[in-house]
Write an enzyme that holds these catalytic residues in place. Structure first.
Site, PDB file in Angstrom:
ATOM      1  N   SER A  90       9.200   5.560   5.797  1.00 34.94           N
ATOM      2  CA  SER A  90      10.045   5.012   6.856  1.00 34.94           C
ATOM      3  C   SER A  90       9.354   4.743   8.179  1.00 34.94           C
ATOM      4  CB  SER A  90      11.152   6.011   7.124  1.00 34.94           C
ATOM      5  OG  SER A  90      10.567   7.233   7.560  1.00 34.94           O
ATOM      6  N   GLY A  91       8.167   5.316   8.373  1.00 35.12           N
ATOM      7  CA  GLY A  91       7.551   5.288   9.696  1.00 35.12           C
ATOM      8  C   GLY A  91       7.632   6.669  10.337  1.00 35.12           C
ATOM      9  N   GLY A  92       8.368   7.557   9.696  1.00 33.77           N
ATOM     10  CA  GLY A  92       8.504   8.919  10.215  1.00 33.77           C
ATOM     11  C   GLY A  92       7.175   9.657  10.295  1.00 33.77           C
ATOM     12  N   PHE A  93       6.300   9.398   9.330  1.00 33.87           N
ATOM     13  CA  PHE A  93       5.003  10.075   9.365  1.00 33.87           C
ATOM     14  C   PHE A  93       4.156   9.578  10.523  1.00 33.87           C
ATOM     15  CE2 PHE A  93       0.545  10.814   8.033  1.00 33.87           C
ATOM     16  CZ  PHE A  93       0.606  12.191   7.893  1.00 33.87           C
ATOM     17  N   ASP A 143      12.692   9.737   9.966  1.00 32.32           N
ATOM     18  CA  ASP A 143      12.739  11.124  10.431  1.00 32.32           C
ATOM     19  C   ASP A 143      11.636  11.364  11.438  1.00 32.32           C
ATOM     20  OD1 ASP A 143      10.540  10.857   8.716  1.00 32.32           O
ATOM     21  OD2 ASP A 143      10.653  12.926   8.026  1.00 32.32           O
ATOM     22  N   GLN A 194      13.534  18.750   6.924  1.00 33.31           N
ATOM     23  CA  GLN A 194      12.507  19.208   7.864  1.00 33.31           C
ATOM     24  C   GLN A 194      12.825  20.642   8.262  1.00 33.31           C
ATOM     25  OE1 GLN A 194       9.730  17.820   8.573  1.00 33.31           O
ATOM     26  NE2 GLN A 194       9.999  15.652   8.096  1.00 33.31           N
ATOM     27  N   ASP A 271       3.373  12.139  -3.565  1.00 35.96           N
ATOM     28  CA  ASP A 271       2.460  11.075  -3.150  1.00 35.96           C
ATOM     29  C   ASP A 271       1.422  11.729  -2.275  1.00 35.96           C
ATOM     30  OD1 ASP A 271       4.298  11.177  -0.604  1.00 35.96           O
ATOM     31  OD2 ASP A 271       2.520  10.036  -0.049  1.00 35.96           O
ATOM     32  N   CYS A 309     -12.766  10.863 -20.507  1.00 41.04           N
ATOM     33  CA  CYS A 309     -11.788  10.220 -19.620  1.00 41.04           C
ATOM     34  C   CYS A 309     -11.696   8.738 -19.980  1.00 41.04           C
ATOM     35  CB  CYS A 309     -12.209  10.389 -18.165  1.00 41.04           C
ATOM     36  SG  CYS A 309     -11.226   9.410 -17.011  1.00 41.04           S
ATOM     37  N   CYS A 311     -10.707   6.177 -18.074  1.00 42.38           N
ATOM     38  CA  CYS A 311     -10.704   5.212 -16.969  1.00 42.38           C
ATOM     39  C   CYS A 311     -11.925   4.301 -17.047  1.00 42.38           C
ATOM     40  CB  CYS A 311     -10.658   5.925 -15.626  1.00 42.38           C
ATOM     41  SG  CYS A 311     -12.266   6.467 -15.028  1.00 42.38           S
ATOM     42  N   CYS A 314     -15.338   5.916 -16.145  1.00 49.52           N
ATOM     43  CA  CYS A 314     -15.911   6.817 -17.146  1.00 49.52           C
ATOM     44  C   CYS A 314     -16.272   6.102 -18.442  1.00 49.52           C
ATOM     45  CB  CYS A 314     -14.953   7.972 -17.423  1.00 49.52           C
ATOM     46  SG  CYS A 314     -14.810   9.068 -15.998  1.00 49.52           S
ATOM     47  N   HIS A 340     -10.870   6.149 -10.938  1.00 47.89           N
ATOM     48  CA  HIS A 340     -10.954   7.400 -11.687  1.00 47.89           C
ATOM     49  C   HIS A 340      -9.935   8.420 -11.168  1.00 47.89           C
ATOM     50  CE1 HIS A 340     -12.430  10.920 -13.792  1.00 47.89           C
ATOM     51  NE2 HIS A 340     -12.264  11.550 -12.646  1.00 47.89           N
TER      52      HIS A 340
END
Length: 376
Positions: A90-93, A143, A194, A271, A309, A311, A314, A340
């Site tokens: 949202s831009g809260g961070f 927030d 929060q 995330d 792996c 990917c 690898c 990776h």
RNA sequence: GGAGGGGUUCCCGAGUGGCCAAAGGGGGCAGACUGUAAAUCUGUUGUCUACGACUUCGAAGGUUCGAAUCCUUCUCCCUCCA
């Protein structure tokens, strides 16, 4: 619609049905702040790396190229050529990360753009309008992510305001979703808990927002400087106050260990910039722990980053070659390291889902952690 | 042949008598990074029996209480004029 498929202790295995397809949880959302995964990763690459959901940012896309621009081009999905879900923060961070460039008022936040210094006002309504213009699958409430440490008085004020903002977000999102010209009229809204490291504030706030019948609930304001133990303690204390039949999203977290601990405590959306940023900086994740590919010990190492792996990095290249690319600051080095890491994270989430389905999450978690700690 | 400029720690490059083991870059080595102002930032980078000592600024010698800095010779490199 969110469907709980299986529970293993507190751990949840679920599916979130969206207009852009299903999200199988627990899930790690790959962070592409400015409508791009940094490190020259294309949407084709993302599919190959098993990405289910991308995360983009309201503030950054509003600053550049402008949400109106994106709307005119058909919305973020069309703009980026990504047909799977997108969550927009949202831009809260940025209230937290750009703290030197903003002023918080009751009506919202006044930023000076980090790009050109121009004044930008963003309140709950503006954030919802921008996210609606972007047409993301899931919008986050606007927030304030308070700093750590913060006094109790500061946090009480901040959380109360965040609650008032959430009410405004909900009203505005409803209004926008009812408009004919809206790109995604089924845009979901997640609220954000929060309360800093104050358990009682966290718990009371979680109860308050849980009554608001939102599409999902996030826990914000963690991983901002507190210890891992404090973070886990807060999760123990807050998750039980959030609705179990809705997505539970721990914002901005985290390390593979953080994720395993949080899944065990009932979180199913994550995330973090770690896989991408660390990849660009030469750190890669493996089942034996983290490796700094820049280290001299890999100069003659002809093995892949991780044996077995799947990917691109690898499958096709050696540690020695990737180290060379990184040292020489060749873009390909960053790209391979990021691919990776994303593959590692997304694969780990796949394994987590499998383990919960079998009711073996605890065993899986211990095994995974033991491997990473042993040779890390 | 004549005139001039210069050789500094791995590299480039400051430094023209003490505050110089020597600025600043680069490179090397290591670390940090958690809803991305991040291909960023930080530390370190002569040797040692290390809050002290030793060796170092093309080489050798000299002046001085003291030299990367001044003098002499040698040596190597560059530019211009013949």
């Amino acid at each position: 619609m969110y469907q709980l498929l299986k529970e293993d202790g507190m751990a949840k295995r679920a599916v979130l049905h969206t207009v852009h397809g299903d999200i199988q949880t627990p899930v790690f959302m790959n962070v592409g702040t400015a409508a791009a995964i940094k490190g020259a990763v294309s949407t084709r690459d993302l599919k190959e790396v098993k990405c289910q959901v991308q995360l983009s940012n309201t503030y950054h896309l509003h600053v550049r190229p402008g949400d109106e621009t994106v709307r005119k081009l058909g919305g973020l999905h069309r703009f980026m050529n990504w047909d799977r879900p997108i969550l927009t923060d949202s831009g809260g961070f940025q209230v937290f990360s750009l703290s030197d460039l903003r002023k918080i008022k009751e009506e919202g936040v006044y930023f000076s753009s980090h790009v050109d210094g121009r004044k930008i006002f963003m309140g709950p309504e503006e954030s919802m309008q921008i996210q609606s213009n972007l047409g993301s699958t899931i919008a986050m409430a606007f927030d304030e992510c308070p700093p750590h440490p913060a006094t109790r008085e500061y946090v009480v004020d901040s959380v109360d305001r965040t609650t008032r903002w959430l009410e405004r977000c909900k009203v505005e999102m409803k209004r926008l979703n009812e408009q004919e010209e809206t790109i995604n009229r089924h845009q979901m809204l997640f609220g954000i808990n929060q309360g800093g490291t104050f358990e009682d504030i966290r718990a009371r706030h979680a109860e308050t927002i849980s009554e608001m019948d939102l599409d999902g609930y996030a826990i914000g304001g963690l991983a901002v400087g507190e210890t891992h133990d404090e973070m886990y303690r807060i999760l123990d204390n807050v998750v039980p106050y959030l609705p179990r039949n809705k997505p539970t999203y721990l914002m901005g977290v985290g390390t593979p260990e953080n994720i395993l601990e949080a899944v065990e405590r009932g979180v199913d959306f994550f995330d973090c910039v770690y896989p991408t940023r660390n990849g660009r900086h030469g750190h890669v994740y493996t089942n034996n722990g983290k490796m700094n590919m820049l280290n001299a010990k890999y100069q003659y190492d002809d093995r892949p980053i991780e044996e077995g792996c799947g990917c691109e990095a690898c499958r096709d290249h050696s540690r020695a070659y990737i180290r060379h690319l990184l040292k020489a600051k060749e873009m390909l080095g960053m790209r391979l390291a990021v691919l990776h890491n994303l593959y590692f994270y997304n694969t780990m989430m796949e394994e987590i889902r499998g383990a919960i389905e079998k009711g073996e999450f605890k065993e899986y978690k211990s095994r995974k952690l033991a491997g990473m700690i042993d040779k890390g």
